[in-house]
Design a protein around this motif. Sequence first.
Motif, PDB file in Angstrom:
ATOM      1  N   GLU A 215      -9.878 -17.692  25.918  1.00 53.20           N
ATOM      2  CA  GLU A 215      -9.730 -16.892  27.128  1.00 53.20           C
ATOM      3  C   GLU A 215     -10.102 -15.466  26.766  1.00 53.20           C
ATOM      4  O   GLU A 215      -9.718 -14.979  25.694  1.00 53.20           O
ATOM      5  CB  GLU A 215      -8.284 -16.913  27.642  1.00 53.20           C
ATOM      6  CG  GLU A 215      -7.886 -18.178  28.360  1.00 53.20           C
ATOM      7  CD  GLU A 215      -6.444 -18.115  28.859  1.00 53.20           C
ATOM      8  OE1 GLU A 215      -5.761 -17.095  28.606  1.00 53.20           O
ATOM      9  OE2 GLU A 215      -6.002 -19.093  29.489  1.00 53.20           O
ATOM     10  N   VAL A 216     -10.846 -14.796  27.618  1.00 46.89           N
ATOM     11  CA  VAL A 216     -11.273 -13.427  27.340  1.00 46.89           C
ATOM     12  C   VAL A 216     -10.910 -12.521  28.519  1.00 46.89           C
ATOM     13  O   VAL A 216     -11.284 -12.803  29.663  1.00 46.89           O
ATOM     14  CB  VAL A 216     -12.802 -13.344  27.086  1.00 46.89           C
ATOM     15  CG1 VAL A 216     -13.222 -11.902  26.844  1.00 46.89           C
ATOM     16  CG2 VAL A 216     -13.203 -14.223  25.912  1.00 46.89           C
ATOM     17  N   LYS A 217     -10.129 -11.478  28.240  1.00 51.43           N
ATOM     18  CA  LYS A 217      -9.832 -10.453  29.235  1.00 51.43           C
ATOM     19  C   LYS A 217     -10.167  -9.103  28.604  1.00 51.43           C
ATOM     20  O   LYS A 217      -9.373  -8.567  27.822  1.00 51.43           O
ATOM     21  CB  LYS A 217      -8.362 -10.511  29.658  1.00 51.43           C
ATOM     22  CG  LYS A 217      -8.007 -11.768  30.434  1.00 51.43           C
ATOM     23  CD  LYS A 217      -6.551 -11.781  30.844  1.00 51.43           C
ATOM     24  CE  LYS A 217      -6.205 -13.054  31.607  1.00 51.43           C
ATOM     25  NZ  LYS A 217      -4.755 -13.122  31.932  1.00 51.43           N
ATOM     26  N   GLN A 218     -11.373  -8.624  28.907  1.00 57.97           N
ATOM     27  CA  GLN A 218     -11.902  -7.398  28.290  1.00 57.97           C
ATOM     28  C   GLN A 218     -11.886  -7.546  26.774  1.00 57.97           C
ATOM     29  O   GLN A 218     -12.598  -8.372  26.243  1.00 57.97           O
ATOM     30  CB  GLN A 218     -11.127  -6.174  28.790  1.00 57.97           C
ATOM     31  CG  GLN A 218     -11.303  -5.940  30.286  1.00 57.97           C
ATOM     32  CD  GLN A 218     -10.515  -4.776  30.804  1.00 57.97           C
ATOM     33  OE1 GLN A 218      -9.414  -4.480  30.353  1.00 57.97           O
ATOM     34  NE2 GLN A 218     -11.082  -4.098  31.783  1.00 57.97           N
ATOM     35  N   ARG A 219     -11.017  -6.783  26.083  1.00 56.79           N
ATOM     36  CA  ARG A 219     -11.007  -6.893  24.610  1.00 56.79           C
ATOM     37  C   ARG A 219      -9.926  -7.839  24.086  1.00 56.79           C
ATOM     38  O   ARG A 219      -9.775  -8.019  22.886  1.00 56.79           O
ATOM     39  CB  ARG A 219     -10.839  -5.513  23.985  1.00 56.79           C
ATOM     40  CG  ARG A 219     -12.029  -4.589  24.229  1.00 56.79           C
ATOM     41  CD  ARG A 219     -12.016  -3.425  23.280  1.00 56.79           C
ATOM     42  NE  ARG A 219     -13.128  -2.507  23.543  1.00 56.79           N
ATOM     43  CZ  ARG A 219     -13.491  -1.526  22.730  1.00 56.79           C
ATOM     44  NH1 ARG A 219     -12.848  -1.331  21.603  1.00 56.79           N
ATOM     45  NH2 ARG A 219     -14.505  -0.740  23.029  1.00 56.79           N
ATOM     46  N   HIS A 220      -9.154  -8.417  24.991  1.00 59.10           N
ATOM     47  CA  HIS A 220      -8.118  -9.372  24.585  1.00 59.10           C
ATOM     48  C   HIS A 220      -8.722 -10.768  24.483  1.00 59.10           C
ATOM     49  O   HIS A 220      -9.313 -11.270  25.434  1.00 59.10           O
ATOM     50  CB  HIS A 220      -6.966  -9.375  25.593  1.00 59.10           C
ATOM     51  CG  HIS A 220      -6.115  -8.151  25.539  1.00 59.10           C
ATOM     52  ND1 HIS A 220      -6.540  -6.941  26.038  1.00 59.10           N
ATOM     53  CD2 HIS A 220      -4.863  -7.945  25.022  1.00 59.10           C
ATOM     54  CE1 HIS A 220      -5.596  -6.036  25.852  1.00 59.10           C
ATOM     55  NE2 HIS A 220      -4.567  -6.604  25.238  1.00 59.10           N
ATOM     56  N   ILE A 221      -8.564 -11.390  23.316  1.00 60.93           N
ATOM     57  CA  ILE A 221      -9.070 -12.745  23.076  1.00 60.93           C
ATOM     58  C   ILE A 221      -7.881 -13.661  22.795  1.00 60.93           C
ATOM     59  O   ILE A 221      -7.030 -13.347  21.950  1.00 60.93           O
ATOM     60  CB  ILE A 221     -10.029 -12.798  21.867  1.00 60.93           C
ATOM     61  CG1 ILE A 221     -11.142 -11.754  22.007  1.00 60.93           C
ATOM     62  CG2 ILE A 221     -10.592 -14.210  21.691  1.00 60.93           C
ATOM     63  CD1 ILE A 221     -12.170 -12.037  23.049  1.00 60.93           C
ATOM     64  N   ARG A 222      -7.824 -14.780  23.509  1.00 65.41           N
ATOM     65  CA  ARG A 222      -6.806 -15.795  23.217  1.00 65.41           C
ATOM     66  C   ARG A 222      -7.524 -17.088  22.862  1.00 65.41           C
ATOM     67  O   ARG A 222      -8.319 -17.605  23.648  1.00 65.41           O
ATOM     68  CB  ARG A 222      -5.902 -16.009  24.437  1.00 65.41           C
ATOM     69  CG  ARG A 222      -4.780 -17.000  24.168  1.00 65.41           C
ATOM     70  CD  ARG A 222      -3.734 -16.954  25.276  1.00 65.41           C
ATOM     71  NE  ARG A 222      -2.769 -18.015  25.086  1.00 65.41           N
ATOM     72  CZ  ARG A 222      -2.501 -18.962  25.983  1.00 65.41           C
ATOM     73  NH1 ARG A 222      -3.128 -18.970  27.141  1.00 65.41           N
ATOM     74  NH2 ARG A 222      -1.606 -19.887  25.738  1.00 65.41           N
ATOM     75  N   ILE A 223      -7.273 -17.570  21.651  1.00 69.93           N
ATOM     76  CA  ILE A 223      -7.922 -18.797  21.189  1.00 69.93           C
ATOM     77  C   ILE A 223      -7.128 -19.994  21.697  1.00 69.93           C
ATOM     78  O   ILE A 223      -5.940 -20.147  21.398  1.00 69.93           O
ATOM     79  CB  ILE A 223      -8.014 -18.816  19.647  1.00 69.93           C
ATOM     80  CG1 ILE A 223      -8.826 -17.624  19.139  1.00 69.93           C
ATOM     81  CG2 ILE A 223      -8.645 -20.131  19.173  1.00 69.93           C
ATOM     82  CD1 ILE A 223      -8.830 -17.472  17.638  1.00 69.93           C
ATOM     83  N   LEU A 224      -7.790 -20.847  22.472  1.00 72.87           N
ATOM     84  CA  LEU A 224      -7.150 -22.042  23.028  1.00 72.87           C
ATOM     85  C   LEU A 224      -7.390 -23.269  22.160  1.00 72.87           C
ATOM     86  O   LEU A 224      -6.597 -24.203  22.165  1.00 72.87           O
ATOM     87  CB  LEU A 224      -7.678 -22.300  24.447  1.00 72.87           C
ATOM     88  CG  LEU A 224      -7.518 -21.153  25.462  1.00 72.87           C
ATOM     89  CD1 LEU A 224      -8.189 -21.526  26.782  1.00 72.87           C
ATOM     90  CD2 LEU A 224      -6.047 -20.831  25.682  1.00 72.87           C
ATOM     91  N   ASP A 225      -8.508 -23.269  21.430  1.00 75.56           N
ATOM     92  CA  ASP A 225      -8.882 -24.444  20.632  1.00 75.56           C
ATOM     93  C   ASP A 225      -9.503 -23.984  19.308  1.00 75.56           C
ATOM     94  O   ASP A 225     -10.725 -23.860  19.186  1.00 75.56           O
ATOM     95  CB  ASP A 225      -9.866 -25.305  21.421  1.00 75.56           C
ATOM     96  CG  ASP A 225     -10.080 -26.684  20.796  1.00 75.56           C
ATOM     97  OD1 ASP A 225      -9.735 -26.853  19.609  1.00 75.56           O
ATOM     98  OD2 ASP A 225     -10.597 -27.578  21.492  1.00 75.56           O
TER      99      ASP A 225
END
Length: 240
Positions: A215-225
Amino acid sequence: MNLQTIKASCSNCNLRELCLPIGLSDEQMQRIDDIVAVRRKIKRGGMLFHNGEAFSSLYAIRTGFFKTSVATEDGRDQVTGFQMAGEIIGLDGIVNDHHTCDAVALEDAEVCVMPFDRLEDLSREITVLQNHVHKVMSREIVREHGVMLLLGSMRAEERLAAFVLNLVQRLHTRGFSQSELVLRMTREEIGSYLGLKLETVSRTFSKFVDDGIVEVKQRHIRILDTDALKRIVNHQRECD
Protein backbone atom coordinates in the motif's frame (compact mmCIF):
# COMPACT_ATOMS: atom_id res chain seq x y z
CA MET A 1 24.95 23.88 10.14
CA ASN A 2 25.55 23.73 13.86
CA LEU A 3 28.66 22.23 15.44
CA GLN A 4 27.63 20.95 18.83
CA THR A 5 30.15 21.06 21.66
CA ILE A 6 28.17 18.73 23.92
CA LYS A 7 30.25 15.68 24.80
CA ALA A 8 29.18 12.64 22.84
CA SER A 9 29.08 9.45 24.88
CA CYS A 10 29.22 6.10 23.06
CA SER A 11 28.84 4.20 26.34
CA ASN A 12 25.34 5.65 26.91
CA CYS A 13 24.16 5.53 23.28
CA ASN A 14 21.37 3.10 22.36
CA LEU A 15 22.97 2.64 18.90
CA ARG A 16 26.37 1.56 20.22
CA GLU A 17 25.84 -2.09 19.21
CA LEU A 18 25.35 -0.96 15.60
CA CYS A 19 28.37 1.38 15.51
CA LEU A 20 30.82 -0.41 17.80
CA PRO A 21 31.97 -3.99 18.43
CA ILE A 22 30.39 -5.98 21.24
CA GLY A 23 32.53 -6.99 24.22
CA LEU A 24 34.52 -3.81 24.90
CA SER A 25 35.63 -3.32 28.48
CA ASP A 26 34.66 -0.20 30.45
CA GLU A 27 38.21 1.11 30.08
CA GLN A 28 38.20 0.54 26.30
CA MET A 29 34.80 2.18 26.00
CA GLN A 30 36.07 5.20 27.93
CA ARG A 31 38.98 5.57 25.51
CA ILE A 32 36.56 5.54 22.58
CA ASP A 33 34.39 8.09 24.39
CA ASP A 34 37.47 10.33 24.61
CA ILE A 35 37.92 10.16 20.82
CA VAL A 36 34.29 10.66 19.84
CA ALA A 37 34.11 14.02 21.55
CA VAL A 38 31.74 16.01 19.36
CA ARG A 39 28.26 15.68 17.93
CA ARG A 40 27.35 17.67 14.85
CA LYS A 41 23.83 18.68 13.87
CA ILE A 42 22.91 19.01 10.21
CA LYS A 43 19.65 20.59 9.07
CA ARG A 44 17.56 18.96 6.33
CA GLY A 45 19.22 19.77 3.00
CA GLY A 46 22.51 20.62 4.72
CA MET A 47 25.79 19.04 3.68
CA LEU A 48 27.90 16.92 6.04
CA PHE A 49 30.84 16.90 3.61
CA HIS A 50 31.33 17.54 -0.09
CA ASN A 51 33.27 16.08 -2.99
CA GLY A 52 36.92 17.21 -2.84
CA GLU A 53 36.81 18.17 0.83
CA ALA A 54 39.82 17.06 2.88
CA PHE A 55 39.14 13.84 4.80
CA SER A 56 39.66 13.91 8.54
CA SER A 57 36.83 11.99 10.21
CA LEU A 58 34.31 9.22 9.94
CA TYR A 59 30.78 9.97 11.10
CA ALA A 60 28.43 7.71 13.04
CA ILE A 61 24.85 8.71 12.26
CA ARG A 62 23.00 9.17 15.55
CA THR A 63 19.68 10.39 14.16
CA GLY A 64 18.37 11.16 10.69
CA PHE A 65 18.92 10.01 7.13
CA PHE A 66 21.54 10.94 4.52
CA LYS A 67 22.12 10.44 0.82
CA THR A 68 25.51 10.36 -0.88
CA SER A 69 25.82 11.50 -4.47
CA VAL A 70 28.33 12.44 -7.17
CA ALA A 71 27.93 14.93 -10.01
CA THR A 72 27.90 13.38 -13.47
CA GLU A 73 29.63 14.97 -16.48
CA ASP A 74 26.35 16.48 -17.67
CA GLY A 75 25.75 18.11 -14.28
CA ARG A 76 23.19 15.67 -12.85
CA ASP A 77 23.38 14.29 -9.31
CA GLN A 78 23.90 10.51 -9.27
CA VAL A 79 22.79 9.08 -5.91
CA THR A 80 25.27 6.46 -4.69
CA GLY A 81 23.70 5.47 -1.38
CA PHE A 82 21.30 6.13 1.49
CA GLN A 83 22.55 5.99 5.08
CA MET A 84 20.57 5.85 8.32
CA ALA A 85 21.05 5.96 12.11
CA GLY A 86 23.63 3.46 13.36
CA GLU A 87 25.63 3.47 10.12
CA ILE A 88 29.09 4.92 9.46
CA ILE A 89 29.51 7.51 6.71
CA GLY A 90 32.65 9.05 5.22
CA LEU A 91 34.58 5.90 4.28
CA ASP A 92 35.02 7.24 0.74
CA GLY A 93 37.66 9.68 2.00
CA ILE A 94 40.12 7.10 3.31
CA VAL A 95 41.71 6.17 -0.02
CA ASN A 96 42.99 9.55 -1.22
CA ASP A 97 42.56 11.69 1.92
CA HIS A 98 39.65 13.60 0.40
CA HIS A 99 35.96 12.88 -0.02
CA THR A 100 34.77 11.68 -3.42
CA CYS A 101 31.05 12.38 -2.96
CA ASP A 102 28.59 14.78 -1.32
CA ALA A 103 26.70 13.74 1.82
CA VAL A 104 23.38 15.56 2.27
CA ALA A 105 20.88 15.24 5.13
CA LEU A 106 17.43 14.13 3.94
CA GLU A 107 15.98 15.21 7.30
CA ASP A 108 17.34 16.97 10.39
CA ALA A 109 20.19 14.77 11.54
CA GLU A 110 22.92 14.40 14.14
CA VAL A 111 26.26 12.63 13.75
CA CYS A 112 29.09 11.71 16.10
CA VAL A 113 32.47 12.86 14.75
CA MET A 114 35.24 10.23 14.88
CA PRO A 115 38.66 11.69 13.95
CA PHE A 116 40.16 8.98 11.76
CA ASP A 117 43.82 9.35 12.79
CA ARG A 118 42.93 8.88 16.47
CA LEU A 119 40.55 6.03 15.63
CA GLU A 120 43.33 4.32 13.67
CA ASP A 121 45.82 4.70 16.52
CA LEU A 122 43.37 3.29 19.05
CA SER A 123 42.33 0.40 16.80
CA ARG A 124 45.96 -0.77 16.69
CA GLU A 125 45.81 -1.18 20.48
CA ILE A 126 42.28 -2.63 20.67
CA THR A 127 42.14 -5.59 18.29
CA VAL A 128 38.36 -6.00 18.47
CA LEU A 129 37.96 -2.36 17.38
CA GLN A 130 40.38 -2.84 14.48
CA ASN A 131 38.43 -5.90 13.34
CA HIS A 132 35.22 -3.91 13.53
CA VAL A 133 36.63 -1.07 11.41
CA HIS A 134 37.68 -3.66 8.81
CA LYS A 135 34.18 -5.18 8.88
CA VAL A 136 32.60 -1.77 8.32
CA MET A 137 34.87 -1.22 5.29
CA SER A 138 34.14 -4.71 3.99
CA ARG A 139 30.39 -4.11 4.37
CA GLU A 140 30.72 -1.03 2.17
CA ILE A 141 32.49 -3.06 -0.53
CA VAL A 142 29.76 -5.71 -0.40
CA ARG A 143 27.10 -2.98 -0.63
CA GLU A 144 28.75 -1.53 -3.73
CA HIS A 145 28.85 -4.97 -5.34
CA GLY A 146 25.13 -5.31 -4.59
CA VAL A 147 24.43 -1.98 -6.29
CA MET A 148 26.43 -3.10 -9.34
CA LEU A 149 24.26 -6.23 -9.50
CA LEU A 150 21.11 -4.10 -9.25
CA LEU A 151 22.20 -1.83 -12.06
CA GLY A 152 23.73 -4.49 -14.24
CA SER A 153 21.23 -7.30 -14.47
CA MET A 154 17.91 -6.60 -12.74
CA ARG A 155 14.67 -5.43 -14.31
CA ALA A 156 12.86 -2.40 -12.83
CA GLU A 157 10.54 -4.54 -10.66
CA GLU A 158 13.47 -6.50 -9.27
CA ARG A 159 15.48 -3.37 -8.50
CA LEU A 160 12.64 -1.69 -6.63
CA ALA A 161 11.67 -4.86 -4.74
CA ALA A 162 15.28 -5.39 -3.65
CA PHE A 163 15.52 -1.74 -2.59
CA VAL A 164 12.36 -1.86 -0.44
CA LEU A 165 13.35 -5.18 1.17
CA ASN A 166 16.85 -3.89 1.98
CA LEU A 167 15.50 -0.66 3.44
CA VAL A 168 12.90 -2.32 5.66
CA GLN A 169 15.43 -4.92 6.86
CA ARG A 170 17.90 -2.21 7.88
CA LEU A 171 15.14 -0.27 9.66
CA HIS A 172 13.94 -3.43 11.44
CA THR A 173 17.47 -3.93 12.81
CA ARG A 174 16.96 -0.52 14.47
CA GLY A 175 13.69 -1.56 16.10
CA PHE A 176 11.23 -0.36 13.46
CA SER A 177 8.39 -2.29 11.82
CA GLN A 178 9.10 -5.12 9.38
CA SER A 179 6.15 -4.12 7.23
CA GLU A 180 5.85 -0.31 7.32
CA LEU A 181 8.26 2.48 6.49
CA VAL A 182 8.36 6.15 5.60
CA LEU A 183 10.57 6.95 2.62
CA ARG A 184 12.93 9.82 3.48
CA MET A 185 14.01 10.13 -0.14
CA THR A 186 12.01 11.24 -3.17
CA ARG A 187 11.02 8.91 -5.99
CA GLU A 188 13.45 10.83 -8.18
CA GLU A 189 16.30 10.07 -5.76
CA ILE A 190 15.27 6.39 -5.67
CA GLY A 191 15.35 6.38 -9.48
CA SER A 192 18.79 7.97 -9.53
CA TYR A 193 20.11 5.31 -7.13
CA LEU A 194 18.50 2.41 -9.00
CA GLY A 195 19.27 3.69 -12.50
CA LEU A 196 15.57 4.17 -13.31
CA LYS A 197 13.57 7.10 -14.61
CA LEU A 198 11.12 8.82 -12.25
CA GLU A 199 8.15 7.59 -14.30
CA THR A 200 9.43 4.01 -14.09
CA VAL A 201 9.71 4.18 -10.29
CA SER A 202 6.16 5.56 -10.00
CA ARG A 203 4.78 3.02 -12.48
CA THR A 204 6.49 0.11 -10.67
CA PHE A 205 5.16 1.21 -7.28
CA SER A 206 1.68 1.41 -8.87
CA LYS A 207 2.07 -2.15 -10.22
CA PHE A 208 3.04 -3.38 -6.73
CA VAL A 209 -0.13 -1.71 -5.39
CA ASP A 210 -2.31 -3.24 -8.15
CA ASP A 211 -0.82 -6.67 -7.42
CA GLY A 212 -1.69 -6.34 -3.71
CA ILE A 213 1.97 -6.40 -2.65
CA VAL A 214 2.15 -2.96 -1.01
CA GLU A 215 0.00 0.00 0.00
CA VAL A 216 1.40 3.42 -0.87
CA LYS A 217 0.25 6.74 0.60
CA GLN A 218 2.71 9.41 -0.57
CA ARG A 219 5.92 8.44 1.26
CA HIS A 220 4.29 5.88 3.56
CA ILE A 221 4.81 2.29 2.38
CA ARG A 222 3.02 -0.68 3.93
CA ILE A 223 4.18 -4.11 2.79
CA LEU A 224 1.24 -6.51 2.48
CA ASP A 225 3.11 -9.46 0.95
CA THR A 226 6.80 -9.69 1.82
CA ASP A 227 7.09 -13.11 0.19
CA ALA A 228 5.89 -11.68 -3.11
CA LEU A 229 8.67 -9.05 -3.01
CA LYS A 230 11.19 -11.81 -2.26
CA ARG A 231 9.89 -13.91 -5.14
CA ILE A 232 10.35 -10.97 -7.52
CA VAL A 233 13.99 -10.64 -6.46
CA ASN A 234 14.68 -14.39 -6.35
CA HIS A 235 13.20 -14.86 -9.82
CA GLN A 236 16.16 -12.90 -11.14
CA ARG A 237 18.63 -15.15 -9.31
CA GLU A 238 16.93 -18.30 -10.59
CA CYS A 239 17.21 -17.01 -14.15
CA ASP A 240 20.98 -16.41 -13.92
